[in-house]
Scaffold this motif. Structure first.
Motif, PDB file in Angstrom:
ATOM      1  N   ALA A  22       5.233  -1.105  -6.728  1.00  0.00           N
ATOM      2  CA  ALA A  22       5.042  -2.543  -6.544  1.00  0.00           C
ATOM      3  C   ALA A  22       3.580  -2.713  -6.168  1.00  0.00           C
ATOM      4  O   ALA A  22       3.116  -2.160  -5.176  1.00  0.00           O
ATOM      5  CB  ALA A  22       5.950  -3.064  -5.446  1.00  0.00           C
ATOM      6  N   THR A  23       2.862  -3.410  -7.003  1.00  0.00           N
ATOM      7  CA  THR A  23       1.412  -3.499  -6.863  1.00  0.00           C
ATOM      8  C   THR A  23       1.011  -4.929  -6.530  1.00  0.00           C
ATOM      9  O   THR A  23       1.364  -5.864  -7.245  1.00  0.00           O
ATOM     10  CB  THR A  23       0.740  -3.053  -8.181  1.00  0.00           C
ATOM     11  OG1 THR A  23       1.252  -1.766  -8.534  1.00  0.00           O
ATOM     12  CG2 THR A  23      -0.760  -2.981  -8.047  1.00  0.00           C
ATOM     13  N   GLU A  24       0.321  -5.071  -5.413  1.00  0.00           N
ATOM     14  CA  GLU A  24      -0.188  -6.375  -4.997  1.00  0.00           C
ATOM     15  C   GLU A  24      -1.619  -6.484  -5.485  1.00  0.00           C
ATOM     16  O   GLU A  24      -2.417  -5.558  -5.312  1.00  0.00           O
ATOM     17  CB  GLU A  24      -0.134  -6.504  -3.479  1.00  0.00           C
ATOM     18  CG  GLU A  24      -0.496  -7.886  -2.981  1.00  0.00           C
ATOM     19  CD  GLU A  24      -0.419  -7.992  -1.466  1.00  0.00           C
ATOM     20  OE1 GLU A  24      -1.119  -8.865  -0.914  1.00  0.00           O
ATOM     21  OE2 GLU A  24       0.325  -7.214  -0.841  1.00  0.00           O
ATOM     22  N   VAL A  25      -1.934  -7.607  -6.121  1.00  0.00           N
ATOM     23  CA  VAL A  25      -3.277  -7.771  -6.679  1.00  0.00           C
ATOM     24  C   VAL A  25      -3.905  -9.078  -6.229  1.00  0.00           C
ATOM     25  O   VAL A  25      -3.213 -10.023  -5.831  1.00  0.00           O
ATOM     26  CB  VAL A  25      -3.260  -7.725  -8.231  1.00  0.00           C
ATOM     27  CG1 VAL A  25      -2.659  -6.429  -8.731  1.00  0.00           C
ATOM     28  CG2 VAL A  25      -2.544  -8.907  -8.821  1.00  0.00           C
ATOM     29  N   ASP A  26      -5.220  -9.133  -6.304  1.00  0.00           N
ATOM     30  CA  ASP A  26      -5.976 -10.359  -6.088  1.00  0.00           C
ATOM     31  C   ASP A  26      -5.702 -11.246  -7.308  1.00  0.00           C
ATOM     32  O   ASP A  26      -6.077 -10.900  -8.427  1.00  0.00           O
ATOM     33  CB  ASP A  26      -7.457 -10.016  -5.957  1.00  0.00           C
ATOM     34  CG  ASP A  26      -8.337 -11.216  -5.722  1.00  0.00           C
ATOM     35  OD1 ASP A  26      -7.837 -12.244  -5.226  1.00  0.00           O
ATOM     36  OD2 ASP A  26      -9.542 -11.126  -6.048  1.00  0.00           O
ATOM     37  N   GLN A  27      -4.984 -12.357  -7.106  1.00  0.00           N
ATOM     38  CA  GLN A  27      -4.473 -13.176  -8.217  1.00  0.00           C
ATOM     39  C   GLN A  27      -5.511 -13.554  -9.277  1.00  0.00           C
ATOM     40  O   GLN A  27      -5.205 -13.467 -10.464  1.00  0.00           O
ATOM     41  CB  GLN A  27      -3.789 -14.431  -7.683  1.00  0.00           C
ATOM     42  CG  GLN A  27      -2.454 -14.153  -7.025  1.00  0.00           C
ATOM     43  CD  GLN A  27      -1.442 -13.567  -8.007  1.00  0.00           C
ATOM     44  OE1 GLN A  27      -1.227 -14.115  -9.070  1.00  0.00           O
ATOM     45  NE2 GLN A  27      -0.836 -12.461  -7.640  1.00  0.00           N
TER      46      GLN A  27
END
Length: 156
Positions: free
Chosen positions: A71-76
């Protein structure tokens, strides 16, 4: 995207049951003309309803026994750029956009734990990735399949 009908479903189910069957064999089995089956298969391929051969490859048999989900959180604002960078990592075999806490669910294949560490570092090094949460798949309990929904819809 096209809408599949019962004839398409029957063709797809025949191809699923015997992936090496020829167009002629499928036509004979279903009582259709060769031209009808050929045209429908081409339309299914053109619409992406029928996808590439690599979907049938088994990663563990090819030397990649570990399947990992990140699960990868990114700068939108960098989402598209992150996806472009992920495409460049060969071990990333699939990615889905998510709603909720994570932004992208990345599916990777790895040779061992050390390789997983290396691949995780590559994902984290992508410009715009904030963090990952990684899960190691312990086994595939239900392989990818669409035949049951095709069969249900055909009977419907």
């Amino acid at each position: 995207m096209i809408s599949v009908d019962d004839t398409d479903r029957r063709i797809l189910l025949a191809m699923t049951a015997n992936p090496r069957a020829t167009i002629v064999a499928i036509a004979a089995e279903l009582g259709l003309s060769r031209n009808t089956v050929q045209a429908r298969v081409q339309a299914l391929e053109a619409s992406a309803a029928l996808q590439g051969f690599d979907r049938r490859l088994h990663a563990a048999s090819l030397g990649y026994p570990l399947t990992v989900f990140m699960a990868t959180e990114v700068d939108q604002p960098r989402l598209e750029y992150v996806v472009e960078q992920l495409r460049g990592i060969p071990e990333v075999v699939q990615a889905h956009g998510l709603s909720g806490r994570g932004d992208i669910l990345v599916r990777c294949v790895c040779t061992d734990a050390e390789d997983l560490y290396r691949v995780n570092k590559l994902v984290l090094a992508c410009d715009g990735v904030i963090r990952t949460e990684t899960w190691l798949a312990m086994g595939e309990l239900i392989p990818f399949r669409l035949a049951p929904v095709l069969e249900r819809d055909l009977q419907g």
